[in-house]
Write an enzyme that holds these catalytic residues in place. Structure first.
Site, PDB file in Angstrom:
ATOM      1  N   SER A  95       0.799  -1.231   0.000  1.00 22.70           N
ATOM      2  CA  SER A  95       0.000   0.000   0.000  1.00 22.70           C
ATOM      3  C   SER A  95       0.827   1.275   0.000  1.00 22.70           C
ATOM      4  O   SER A  95       0.258   2.359  -0.190  1.00 22.70           O
ATOM      5  CB  SER A  95      -0.971   0.006   1.183  1.00 22.70           C
ATOM      6  OG  SER A  95      -2.092  -0.794   0.907  1.00 22.70           O
ATOM      7  N   LYS A  98       0.500   3.850  -2.763  1.00 24.03           N
ATOM      8  CA  LYS A  98      -0.464   4.953  -2.780  1.00 24.03           C
ATOM      9  C   LYS A  98       0.195   6.320  -2.581  1.00 24.03           C
ATOM     10  O   LYS A  98      -0.429   7.352  -2.851  1.00 24.03           O
ATOM     11  CB  LYS A  98      -1.541   4.709  -1.724  1.00 24.03           C
ATOM     12  CG  LYS A  98      -2.380   3.451  -2.018  1.00 24.03           C
ATOM     13  CD  LYS A  98      -3.439   3.236  -0.944  1.00 24.03           C
ATOM     14  CE  LYS A  98      -4.353   2.061  -1.278  1.00 24.03           C
ATOM     15  NZ  LYS A  98      -3.789   0.763  -0.904  1.00 24.03           N
ATOM     16  N   SER A 150      -6.356   3.878   3.236  1.00 22.07           N
ATOM     17  CA  SER A 150      -5.672   2.974   2.299  1.00 22.07           C
ATOM     18  C   SER A 150      -6.663   2.289   1.368  1.00 22.07           C
ATOM     19  O   SER A 150      -6.552   1.098   1.073  1.00 22.07           O
ATOM     20  CB  SER A 150      -4.854   1.926   3.061  1.00 22.07           C
ATOM     21  OG  SER A 150      -4.005   1.218   2.192  1.00 22.07           O
TER      22      SER A 150
END
Length: 234
Positions: A95, A98, A150
């Site tokens: 993640s 991102k 997230s």
């Protein structure tokens, strides 16, 4: 300078001028499960750094210790590497992908743009802000959902809104990586779900993060504790 004062000065310097290569909240449970991990499964994001006590030797310098497989600590202003461990090893970025998704969106979109959620954006596996097909959010709201929760669905909605598809958006991500001089980073998607050719290194993730943190909007978003998206009829 005594050992303790030397240690304090180093800590103060690091606290004032450096940035970790990732937003640590994505991987808070690593330390509790580290024995279950091996290099093939580890993410470059696992990089919590601690410092040992200074010894009685007046000339000694505190030695960083970390439970992470790979980490990088840099000066965010100069880009100088202060401490590293396996910093150039290619690893999944999960993640922390991102971070790049957010900065691409900020640089390429009006944050007040109205984004209608497509079928492709709803129901993405993994972490989610539970977007529904047909609802409308602003790009700003999606960015908060991206970075605070997230949201994989938020990442997909952002990508489709800006580029028409996640593949086209990923091209922008890789162009930005090349612009930043990254040679060990490659993006396959905007959210970080596993893929064989989706990787970075701790050192290059630190560079991405340092670049993003130079942006006022990005800094404001990631410094936010709570953000409420108001309900409305779309």
């Amino acid at each position: 300078m005594t050992g303790n004062s030397k240690f304090n000065e180093i800590v103060k310097y690091i606290a004032a001028t450096t940035v970790f290569s990732v937003l640590l909240f994505f991987y808070s449970d690593y330390a509790a499960h580290k024995n279950r991990f091996d290099p093939e499964n580890l993410s470059a994001a696992n990089n919590t750094v601690f410092y040992t006590e200074v010894s009685a030797d007046q000339n000694s310098v505190p030695v960083p210790e970390t439970s992470a497989y790979a980490c990088a600590l840099i000066d965010a202003n100069s880009g100088s590497l202060i401490f590293s461990k396996e910093a150039d090893t290619r690893l999944p970025m999960a993640s922390t992908t991102k971070i790049m998704t957010a900065i691409i969106a900020i640089e390429n979109s009006d944050l007040e743009k109205q984004v209608e959620i497509t079928a492709e954006s709803a129901g993405i596996e993994g972490s989610s802000i539970y977007l529904a097909q047909g609802e409308i959010l602003t790009m700003r709201e999606l960015l908060y959902g991206l970075m605070l929760e997230s949201g994989n669905d938020a990442a997909t909605a952002i990508a489709i809104s800006i580029s028409g598809s996640t593949d086209k958006f990923t091209e922008l991500m890789n162009l930005k990586a090349a612009e930043l001089g990254l040679v060990n980073t490659h993006f396959d998607n905007p959210h970080g779900l596993s893929s064989d050719t989706h990787y970075t290194t701790a050192a290059e993730l630190a560079k991405i993060t340092a670049y993003a943190l130079k942006n006022d909007i990005f800094r404001q978003i990631v410094a936010t504790d709570k953000y409420v998206i108001a309900e409305r009829d779309n």
